[in-house]
Design a protein around this motif. Structure first.
Motif, PDB file in Angstrom:
ATOM      1  N   ALA A   1       4.994  -2.081   6.181  1.00  0.00           N
ATOM      2  CA  ALA A   1       6.054  -2.987   6.631  1.00  0.00           C
ATOM      3  C   ALA A   1       7.163  -2.211   7.337  1.00  0.00           C
ATOM      4  N   ALA A   2       7.490  -1.041   6.792  1.00  0.00           N
ATOM      5  CA  ALA A   2       8.549  -0.237   7.410  1.00  0.00           C
ATOM      6  C   ALA A   2       8.133   0.229   8.798  1.00  0.00           C
ATOM      7  N   PHE A   3       6.865   0.604   8.970  1.00  0.00           N
ATOM      8  CA  PHE A   3       6.387   1.039  10.292  1.00  0.00           C
ATOM      9  C   PHE A   3       6.410  -0.118  11.279  1.00  0.00           C
ATOM     10  N   ARG A   4       6.085  -1.331  10.806  1.00  0.00           N
ATOM     11  CA  ARG A   4       6.116  -2.500  11.688  1.00  0.00           C
ATOM     12  C   ARG A   4       7.541  -2.800  12.138  1.00  0.00           C
ATOM     13  N   GLU A   5       8.463  -2.813  11.170  1.00  0.00           N
ATOM     14  CA  GLU A   5       9.845  -3.144  11.500  1.00  0.00           C
ATOM     15  C   GLU A   5      10.460  -2.101  12.418  1.00  0.00           C
ATOM     16  N   PHE A   6      10.054  -0.847  12.228  1.00  0.00           N
ATOM     17  CA  PHE A   6      10.602   0.223  13.058  1.00  0.00           C
ATOM     18  C   PHE A   6       9.923   0.284  14.431  1.00  0.00           C
ATOM     19  N   ARG A   7       8.756  -0.359  14.549  1.00  0.00           N
ATOM     20  CA  ARG A   7       7.935  -0.288  15.755  1.00  0.00           C
ATOM     21  C   ARG A   7       7.503   1.148  16.033  1.00  0.00           C
ATOM     22  N   TYR A   8       6.893   1.711  15.020  1.00  0.00           N
ATOM     23  CA  TYR A   8       6.399   3.096  15.155  1.00  0.00           C
ATOM     24  C   TYR A   8       5.462   3.178  16.348  1.00  0.00           C
ATOM     25  N   PRO A   9       5.674   4.129  17.280  1.00  0.00           N
ATOM     26  CA  PRO A   9       5.001   4.070  18.580  1.00  0.00           C
ATOM     27  C   PRO A   9       3.641   4.752  18.668  1.00  0.00           C
ATOM     28  N   ASN A  10       3.302   5.671  17.750  1.00  0.00           N
ATOM     29  CA  ASN A  10       2.085   6.464  17.907  1.00  0.00           C
ATOM     30  C   ASN A  10       0.957   5.912  17.047  1.00  0.00           C
ATOM     31  N   ASP A  11      -0.202   6.541  17.100  1.00  0.00           N
ATOM     32  CA  ASP A  11      -1.353   6.070  16.334  1.00  0.00           C
ATOM     33  C   ASP A  11      -1.142   6.320  14.841  1.00  0.00           C
ATOM     34  N   ILE A  12      -1.765   5.463  14.006  1.00  0.00           N
ATOM     35  CA  ILE A  12      -1.546   5.569  12.574  1.00  0.00           C
ATOM     36  C   ILE A  12      -2.813   5.171  11.809  1.00  0.00           C
ATOM     37  N   GLY A  13      -3.099   5.909  10.743  1.00  0.00           N
ATOM     38  CA  GLY A  13      -4.252   5.619   9.894  1.00  0.00           C
ATOM     39  C   GLY A  13      -3.817   5.381   8.460  1.00  0.00           C
ATOM     40  N   PRO A  14      -3.606   4.131   8.074  1.00  0.00           N
ATOM     41  CA  PRO A  14      -3.249   3.842   6.673  1.00  0.00           C
ATOM     42  C   PRO A  14      -4.483   3.937   5.784  1.00  0.00           C
ATOM     43  N   GLY A  15      -4.367   4.648   4.674  1.00  0.00           N
ATOM     44  CA  GLY A  15      -5.513   4.821   3.788  1.00  0.00           C
ATOM     45  C   GLY A  15      -6.021   3.501   3.248  1.00  0.00           C
ATOM     46  N   VAL A  16      -7.342   3.316   3.265  1.00  0.00           N
ATOM     47  CA  VAL A  16      -7.910   2.041   2.822  1.00  0.00           C
ATOM     48  C   VAL A  16      -8.505   2.122   1.425  1.00  0.00           C
ATOM     49  N   TYR A  17      -8.549   3.325   0.830  1.00  0.00           N
ATOM     50  CA  TYR A  17      -8.932   3.371  -0.585  1.00  0.00           C
ATOM     51  C   TYR A  17      -8.320   4.597  -1.234  1.00  0.00           C
ATOM     52  N   ASP A  18      -8.124   4.486  -2.543  1.00  0.00           N
ATOM     53  CA  ASP A  18      -7.392   5.474  -3.328  1.00  0.00           C
ATOM     54  C   ASP A  18      -8.341   6.547  -3.839  1.00  0.00           C
ATOM     55  N   ILE A  19      -8.178   7.760  -3.369  1.00  0.00           N
ATOM     56  CA  ILE A  19      -9.091   8.832  -3.769  1.00  0.00           C
ATOM     57  C   ILE A  19      -8.716   9.426  -5.126  1.00  0.00           C
ATOM     58  N   HIS A  20      -7.541   9.090  -5.658  1.00  0.00           N
ATOM     59  CA  HIS A  20      -7.137   9.630  -6.956  1.00  0.00           C
ATOM     60  C   HIS A  20      -7.784   8.877  -8.116  1.00  0.00           C
ATOM     61  N   SER A  21      -8.528   7.846  -7.796  1.00  0.00           N
ATOM     62  CA  SER A  21      -9.198   7.030  -8.803  1.00  0.00           C
ATOM     63  C   SER A  21     -10.710   7.118  -8.582  1.00  0.00           C
ATOM     64  N   PRO A  22     -11.497   7.120  -9.666  1.00  0.00           N
ATOM     65  CA  PRO A  22     -12.961   7.115  -9.499  1.00  0.00           C
ATOM     66  C   PRO A  22     -13.498   5.773  -9.033  1.00  0.00           C
ATOM     67  N   ARG A  23     -12.641   4.770  -8.988  1.00  0.00           N
ATOM     68  CA  ARG A  23     -13.066   3.423  -8.585  1.00  0.00           C
ATOM     69  C   ARG A  23     -13.493   3.407  -7.114  1.00  0.00           C
ATOM     70  N   VAL A  24     -14.631   2.780  -6.824  1.00  0.00           N
ATOM     71  CA  VAL A  24     -15.122   2.644  -5.452  1.00  0.00           C
ATOM     72  C   VAL A  24     -14.943   1.202  -5.006  1.00  0.00           C
ATOM     73  N   PRO A  25     -13.996   0.918  -4.126  1.00  0.00           N
ATOM     74  CA  PRO A  25     -13.808  -0.464  -3.666  1.00  0.00           C
ATOM     75  C   PRO A  25     -14.936  -0.879  -2.720  1.00  0.00           C
ATOM     76  N   ASN A  26     -15.223  -2.168  -2.669  1.00  0.00           N
ATOM     77  CA  ASN A  26     -16.277  -2.635  -1.775  1.00  0.00           C
ATOM     78  C   ASN A  26     -15.745  -2.815  -0.355  1.00  0.00           C
ATOM     79  N   LYS A  27     -16.665  -3.084   0.569  1.00  0.00           N
ATOM     80  CA  LYS A  27     -16.266  -3.157   1.978  1.00  0.00           C
ATOM     81  C   LYS A  27     -15.355  -4.349   2.247  1.00  0.00           C
ATOM     82  N   GLU A  28     -15.542  -5.434   1.498  1.00  0.00           N
ATOM     83  CA  GLU A  28     -14.693  -6.609   1.702  1.00  0.00           C
ATOM     84  C   GLU A  28     -13.244  -6.311   1.331  1.00  0.00           C
TER      85      GLU A  28
END
Length: 762
Positions: free
Chosen positions: A675-702
């Motif tokens: 939300a902060a990046f959206r409000e600031f209009r961050y101009p460059n490319d960005i990769g938000p993490g889609v799963y938590d590597i600190h947990s053994p849990r494996v999320p599904n693709k959905e």
């Protein structure tokens, strides 16, 4: 006679026994009774060690199987409802689920403890959060310690700090509203401790050193009026000056205050001026954050000044918990003896405290030899040729503004990079590391011990790189990495190859849970004798037609995650490291590497605790990154990665770093950080993490797809990358492959949906 006490002690054990026990338990190799017995043995060992060192009041409650803040959440009955635990005290299995997640629920968020590299589990609060007395662990540990004949001082996170460091999960809701509901449970805890015969309780309120809003400051009066009955309270602050809160703190109905006289020795006079006659004052005189020997002469003089004003109401201690330093310097048999003579770990810091105590009790002459020995070590360090390198200083003096900027702005660079890399929409990548298998770790250990030749070791590492590249190609990742098989740690690996650093063998410090790091020590001017990563990255690139990222650690993170020299400004040290990294970046580019990642996970963590100091820090921190990254051509893509942080306050500085791609950890927050990046209009490319590597849990693709769709609401799709939250070093290959397969599939699904949506719009 001054009372000596400790605010906390390392809990992992001299040989990381707690780490090994936790991981053995999580993998089913030992049972719960084995784990808890190891925990009991470690507590007893560390309490006994402190008592033998002359500590009058030994801390209890500083031990945790995962995190002390999470312990408070369980003690206060504030476990999030989403875990379905209810009001029953959770056992250790459920406790670990809070920190690591389970198949149904992601783990609670994790972020840095103030400006340290220790991670805490963030409390979750809602309007209807109800508190109640939870687990009995604290009271059981008090009983253990008292059975050993110890004079104990239980340690609690104070109510205002606990609330302030938590996160509101309901919009428009102020966490401070929960204070009236929270205080009765604190009072109940204190009552139970009083029943156990506890005389003093340490209430940690480090939030007092922050720039708190007025209503939060007012909350301290309400809180400590409510908690005034029961055991005596020592209210502790650390990491920064609390001088601007001195008048408030001196009027609180507590029996004592602790202040950090290492981070801010000047604040001692602010507290001594008009100090109440009914309170003790504890001075943190030994640095609990760094490993350098104390200037005992100066510390004793400060303590004498305080005793002249306070008499028997003076206590002395380390500045903060010793959790942040390694346990015992004597374990370092391979460390350069000269450098070793300049250092003090937790055990040695208690010895220093004992010298100060003896000097206060018996006079300076009684500790004259100890003071002279310490002073001599400090003088020898200041004049050692290991400290100063004229060539490094000369290079810094020659820097110009051109050294701190890319040749062209991002809008002109990015088309050239896309043309060179030829990646699809929503390109997939990872943060850098892949699992460090037992075979990899054994090969490294055997090589260190001389049981494998260099040629054998290199072939094992090349095999691991080939395997990592093969797996990534099979998974369908777009921008590959070499996997970092040859690296023991993202900071230590570089420190071992840079001049000006010293590394230890047993200098472990807990980062979170079972994760321990071995921070190197910056002893002198930093330079790079030769290339550090080029051979490995170039080898990986020869194994595939897909582009492979070069992987480096940035200058601010190298600084923040090391024990830093205290004899020159941190900015100077950061620039020295930046020049060494710049040389490596240039060599990678010359080797044909098209994308180079310079990780800066610690840049937010290094932000000073006082806002008045932010501009200066951000100025040199951003410049250090730009110095490291700006020597490349426009078609070379610079990536960076940042860990768990609240980025909103520093987005202008992140933008000024001018990285072409930034990857950040966002999955535990459900992409809320974007939300902060959206409000600031961050101009460059960005990769938000889609799963938590600190947990053994494996999320599904959905689940990943839902997060990516949410990310598309904040970031333009053409600028969005797809990646995990962080490196995968600590995970196992089966879960990594499954998680990455789901991630790649989610990215493909999003591309298809975006193409369909684009056709509809056209």
């Amino acid at each position: 006679m001054a009372v000596t006490h400790s605010l906390g002690f390392p809990r992992i054990g001299a040989r990381r026994e707690l780490k090994q026990a936790l991981e053995a338990y999580w993998t089913g190799k030992i049972g719960l009774s084995d784990l808890t017995e190891i925990g009991r043995q470690l507590r007893e060992r560390h309490w006994t060690l402190q008592r033998r060192a002359g500590i009058d009041l030994v801390p209890v409650g500083d031990f945790a199987y995962y995190d002390q803040m999470l312990n408070m959440t369980v003690l206060l009955g504030a476990v999030p409802e989403r875990f379905g635990i209810g009001h029953e005290p959770p056992g250790l299995d459920r406790y670990f689920e809070l920190a690591r997640g389970n198949q149904d629920q992601p783990a609670m968020e994790m972020t840095k403890w103030f400006d340290t590299n220790y991670h805490y589990i963030v409390p979750e609060f809602r309007r209807d959060t109800v508190f109640h007395l939870g687990a009995e662990w604290l009271f059981e540990e008090v009983g253990e310690a008292k059975a050993l004949g110890l004079n104990v001082k239980p340690v609690l996170i104070g109510p205002l700090t606990y609330l302030f460091l938590g996160k509101a999960k309901d919009e428009g809701f102020d966490r401070l509203e929960l204070l009236p509901r929270l205080l009765p449970v604190y009072a109940q805890i204190l009552g139970r401790l009083e029943e156990q015969g506890v005389a003093w309780v340490q209430m940690d309120e480090p939030a007092l050193v922050l720039d708190l809003p007025a209503d939060w400051l007012a909350g301290y009066r309400e809180a400590y009026r409510t908690l005034a009955s029961g055991p005596k309270i020592l209210l502790a602050t650390y990491f920064e000056s609390a001088a601007d809160r001195a008048e408030l703190m001196k009027t609180l109905p507590v029996s004592g205050l602790h202040i950090d006289a290492v981070a801010a020795p000047e604040q001692v006079s602010d507290f001594l001026d008009g100090y109440p006659s009914d309170k003790i004052l504890s001075l943190g005189l030994i640095d609990g954050r760094n490993v350098w020997r104390t200037d005992l002469g100066r510390a004793l003089a400060l303590a004498e000044t305080a005793r002249a004003a306070l008499g028997e109401r003076l206590w002395i201690a380390p500045s903060c918990s010793l959790l942040h330093v390694p346990l015992d310097l004597e374990a370092e048999s391979e460390l350069d003896p000269e450098i070793k003579s300049w250092l003090a770990f937790a055990v040695q810091k208690l010895e220093e405290l004992a010298i100060l105590d003896k000097g206060l009790r018996l006079g300076v002459e009684a500790v004259r030899s100890e003071l002279e020995t310490q002073a001599r070590a400090l003088r020898e360090r200041a004049t050692s040729p290991k400290i100063h390198n004229p060539a490094v200083a000369a290079r810094l003096e020659k820097l110009t503004e051109a050294d701190f900027r890319r040749y062209s702005p991002f809008p002109e660079r990015i088309p050239l990079q896309r043309e060179r890399l030829r990646l699809p929409l929503f390109p997939t990548t990872t943060i850098g590391s892949f699992p460090q298998t037992p075979d990899i770790r054994k090969a490294r250990a055997d090589y260190r011990k001389g049981e494998r030749s260099e040629a054998q070791y290199r072939e094992i590492m090349r095999k691991a790189i080939r395997e990592a590249v093969r797996k990534q190609e099979a998974l369908g990742l777009d921008l590959l990495v070499h996997g970092e098989a040859e690296r023991n740690d993202m900071v230590e690996y570089f420190a071992e190859q840079l001049e000006g650093f010293a590394v230890t063998r047993q200098g472990w410090v807990q980062s979170y849970g079972s994760r321990c790091v071995k921070p190197p020590i910056i002893v002198g001017d930093v330079s790079r004798p030769k290339p550090m990563t080029v051979e490995w990255i170039a080898y990986a690139q020869r194994q595939t037609r897909k582009p492979v990222k070069g992987m480096l650690t940035g200058p601010v993170t190298m600084l923040q995650w090391s024990f830093v020299r205290d004899d020159q400004p941190r900015a100077v040290t950061a620039f020295q490291i930046a020049l060494a990294i710049r040389d490596e970046v240039g060599d990678l580019e010359q080797a044909g590497v098209a994308a180079i990642q310079i990780d800066e996970p610690a840049i937010r963590e290094g932000l000073p605790l006082k806002r008045r100091d932010w501009d200066d820090y951000l100025d040199w921190a951003v410049k250090a990154f730009r110095l490291a990254s700006s020597g490349v051509g426009d078609d070379t893509q610079i990536h960076t990665h940042m860990c768990y942080s609240e980025f909103g306050d520093i987005l202008p500085a992140i933008t000024d770093m001018d990285a072409d791609v930034i990857t950040i950890e966002t999955s535990r927050s459900g992409m809320d950080l974007l939300a902060a990046f959206r409000e600031f209009r961050y101009p460059n490319d960005i990769g938000p993490g889609v799963y938590d590597i600190h947990s053994p849990r494996v999320p599904n693709k959905e689940e990943m797809l839902r997060l990516l769709q949410k990310a598309c609401e904040a970031i333009s799709p053409e600028r969005l990358w797809v990646n995990p939250d962080c490196g995968l070093k600590t995970r196992g290959w089966p879960e990594v492959e499954q998680a990455l397969a789901n991630m790649v599939e989610a990215a493909k699904m999003l591309r298809q949906r975006w193409v369909i949506e684009g056709r509809r719009r056209s």
